[in-house]
Design an enzyme around this catalytic site. Structure first.
Site, PDB file in Angstrom:
ATOM      1  N   TYR A  18      41.649   6.538  71.304  1.00 29.97           N
ATOM      2  CA  TYR A  18      40.189   6.715  71.341  1.00 29.97           C
ATOM      3  C   TYR A  18      39.703   8.101  71.766  1.00 29.97           C
ATOM      4  CZ  TYR A  18      41.194   5.251  76.197  1.00 29.97           C
ATOM      5  OH  TYR A  18      41.714   5.122  77.453  1.00 29.97           O
TER       6      TYR A  18
ATOM      7  N   ARG B 254      39.536  11.819  83.732  1.00 32.24           N
ATOM      8  CA  ARG B 254      40.738  11.003  83.836  1.00 32.24           C
ATOM      9  C   ARG B 254      41.771  11.565  82.865  1.00 32.24           C
ATOM     10  NH1 ARG B 254      39.916   5.620  81.073  1.00 32.24           N
ATOM     11  NH2 ARG B 254      41.225   6.605  79.511  1.00 32.24           N
TER      12      ARG B 254
ATOM     13  N   HIS C 228      43.646   4.808  81.056  1.00 31.01           N
ATOM     14  CA  HIS C 228      42.987   3.923  82.022  1.00 31.01           C
ATOM     15  C   HIS C 228      44.022   3.309  82.962  1.00 31.01           C
ATOM     16  CE1 HIS C 228      40.812   0.622  83.805  1.00 31.01           C
ATOM     17  NE2 HIS C 228      41.637  -0.241  83.238  1.00 31.01           N
TER      18      HIS C 228
END
Lengths: 368, 326
Positions: A273, A260, A264
């Site tokens: 993160y 990805r 998100h």
């Protein structure tokens, strides 16, 4: 082309790839089941998806969509898988499958109405496209794919279903129950996991210990691990799995290893993160560039073709933008219209009358 | 008149609907060869085959979730949750999908399914076998919630639920499963879903009840009459969603007093809804506060002391006395 691992010893055979790396021999196209046009169509679809996805993200940044989950980096996984299924098959998306929707010819303005908060599920006609509805509760659509496959089998229809889900979904009970039901009822299902390495902020290593594709062994059907950024490999794996499902009633779990590239969703900040270096490493494996490089190098497409696709993609995105921006909220009365069949029950009729009386025109809702 | 139990009535309803509707399926745990732990599906697999009546793996979310897919493929699944206390794993599928699909898809994809849930205690069951979870479902928009109190009505309501184009959560009162009644199983004169039934007319107080508590309320009405307390009307709600608002108001307009009885815990139980509707629609007619007699807000107790939990004749009678003598 590596041997397609259709048996449970796939781990030994590693990751299924088809697009050759430097120095590797060219794949035998006759075994792919794709003609020249098909090769170019895969590129065209990926290019449209890339452009539409970027446009959707831009529309969100401009306040035209409430939220949007970008799929950049997963174009090969989505286009290759959707393109490999027969038109009579059904696809059951989660919430990041705009790419599969494009392959199915779903109108993207109608699709994006989910993200414009016009209507839950968008306004598209799912059954007309064999494309389920945007499903947010993680893994819950897997059971719908299994149930549909069970139903089609009861009817004697030669139909398979494909369930899209991510690495995080493999932790949910619905994934397990879906795999188990499909195996027990020999339901023609392709379980297609886009392992994009991150479930919002939780990396794969913190999600599960066993390799995803190997979980298939516990259910008693084949598991396959495929390079999810190699559109041809995805296509081959899904086509084989769907044929096996239709002909033998044998489900397959496919782990498409991908990444990805984006956050998100547009509401997420991935820099909190994960390190930039990791993202850069995967950007170098961009599935669209990689496929274009091979198409060009092997003489399957020329510059005129790319220019034509580029022009079409521009138009595609412009249509999308105009359609989204030009759309209005639905009338208030529609909130009540499809809760139940037939006339509204008394308690809802009262509430509808109240909603119509007070409405919310100041917040943009049209008169009923 | 032949005698029939609710189990037999439900069994016949399923059989008749399987015959009428070739798209109907039955699925659940032990519903096949065994005929269900309560024998509600007894003999049906033998008559209709393993494709239309089949056991599933032991997974309630799976039963509800594949039922969604079966509906999408044009089937009409009737799923069984073996017990109330085992139905909770299916809640996500029921709340997030079963209840919402028609709305989400603007009527394009509908969920003509029934989810049968045996509920209530009062029969000596172990933990997790005695819950009354109807309020969870009634609180979820898009579900119809139906519960019969008698064998004849169980037949009619289940037939209507299966024929209904919307998802119906069908609560079967276990403590009434084996009570024998006289009557003929038939759709003749069936009341539709969404209609309450006055099972005993009265002029001094109305008891609103459903499921197992209807029989209990009738016992209370007999006692009240015998004690000279008054004539108690008993209204069986039959359907919690949709709720028959007119029946609530019109009964209290005549009696002026009401007590609501259910086995589920009191706080935010369905009785609260009934009371609120009476406040809205019949306040001017009320001669006394509306009282609730319910299970307590505690975990359902062990069987040896459960009779202290399930509303008893004495507890309900005391409430009736309070409102009549108010």
């Amino acid at each position: 082309m590596t041997t397609t691992p259709t048996s449970l010893d796939g781990e030994r055979q590693g990751l299924l790839r088809v697009i050759p790396r430097d120095g590797e021999p060219e794949p035998d196209l006759s075994t792919l089941g794709l003609k020249e046009e098909g090769l170019r169509e895969l590129y065209r679809l990926m290019a449209l998806v890339r452009r539409a996805d970027l446009e959707a993200t831009a529309l969100q940044r401009q306040g035209e969509l409430a939220v949007y989950p970008p799929l950049v980096g997963q174009e090969a996984a989505q286009v290759g898988s959707a393109f490999a299924m027969e038109r009579s098959d059904w696809l059951f998306p989660s919430y990041r499958e705009l790419g599969a929707a494009v392959v199915r010819g779903v109108d993207l303005v109608e699709y994006l109405h989910f993200y414009r908060a016009t209507w839950h599920g968008g306004t598209y006609d799912g059954p007309a496209h064999g494309f389920g509805y945007v499903t947010v509760p993680v893994a819950s659509q897997i059971l719908h794919a299994v149930g549909y496959a069970m139903g089609a089998k009861l009817d004697g229809h030669p139909v398979a279903t494909l369930a899209y889900f991510g690495d995080g979904a493999t932790s949910e009970g619905d994934f397990h129950e879906g795999c188990n039901f499909a195996a027990v009822f020999r339901a023609p299902v392709v379980f297609f996991c886009q392992n994009n390495q991150w479930a919002i902020s939780v990396p794969l290593a913190a999600q599960t210990v066993a390799p995803i594709w190997r979980k298939a062994e516990a259910y008693g059907f084949p598991g396959v691990r495929v390079d999810g950024n190699d559109v041809l490999a995805v296509y081959v794996a899904v086509r084989e799995a769907a044929a096996r499902a239709r002909e033998e009633g044998l489900p397959t779990l496919i782990e498409a290893v991908t990444y990805r590239i984006g956050a998100h969703s547009t509401a997420d900040d991935a820099s909190r993160y994960r390190p930039d270096e990791e993202v850069e490493r995967w950007k170098a494996l961009d599935p669209v560039d990689r496929y274009q490089n091979w198409l060009s190098a092997s003489g399957h497409a020329d510059d005129a073709f790319y220019e034509q696709v580029e022009a079409e993609a521009r138009e595609f995105a412009a249509h999308l933008r105009a359609g989204v921006i030009g759309s209005e909220p639905r009338p208030v009365r529609e909130m009540f219209e499809w809760v139940f069949a037939g006339d509204l029950p008394q308690h809802l009729a009262r509430q509808r009358d109240e909603a119509l009386r007070f409405g919310a025109p100041s917040e943009g809702a049209r008169d009923a | 008149m032949p005698e029939v139990t609710m189990v037999k009535a439900l069994n016949q309803a399923l059989r008749d609907s399987l015959t009428d509707d070739p798209r109907m399926l039955i699925l659940g745990e032990d519903v096949g060869k065994l005929g269900g732990v309560f024998r509600v599906t007894d003999g049906l697999q033998g008559e209709f085959g393993t494709e239309r009546v089949f056991d599933t793996p032991l997974a309630e979310a799976g039963i509800a979730g594949v039922s969604v897919g079966l509906c999408m493929a044009g089937w009409h699944p009737v799923g069984e949750m073996q017990f109330d206390g085992f139905s909770y794993p299916a809640l996500d599928q029921i709340i997030s999908h079963v209840a919402k699909f028609r709305n989400r898809t603007r009527g394009r994809v509908t969920m003509p399914m029934v989810i049968r849930i045996p509920y209530t205690g009062g029969y000596g069951g172990a933990e997790h076998h005695n819950d009354s979870p109807e309020a969870y479902y009634a609180h979820t928009s898009g579900l119809k919630v139906v519960t019969p109190s008698s064998a004849i009505d169980a037949y009619q309501l289940l037939r209507a639920s299966i024929a209904d184009p919307d998802p119906v959560v069908f609560f079967e009162p276990k403590s009434r499963y084996w009570s024998k009644e006289s009557g003929t199983l038939s759709d003749d004169d069936a009341l539709p879903i969404g209609t309450a039934r006055t099972v005993r007319p009265g002029s001094d107080c109305t008891i609103f009840a459903y499921g197992a508590m209807v029989a209990r309320s009738l016992q209370v009405a007999e006692r009240a009459a015998a004690d000279g307390l008054g004539e108690v009307e008993v209204v069986d709600l039959r359907s919690l969603v949709p709720l028959d608002l007119d029946a609530l108001a019109s009964s209290v307009q005549r009696t002026g007093r009401a007590v609501v009885v259910h086995e589920a815990p009191m706080t935010l139980g369905f009785g609260a809804e009934v009371v609120a509707r009476l406040m809205e629609d019949a306040f001017d007619y009320l001669e006394a506060p509306v009282l609730r007699v319910t299970g307590y807000d505690i975990p359902y107790p062990p069987a040896t002391i459960e009779s202290n939990y399930v509303p008893s004749i004495e507890r309900v009678l005391a409430a009736v006395r309070r409102v009549i003598e108010y």
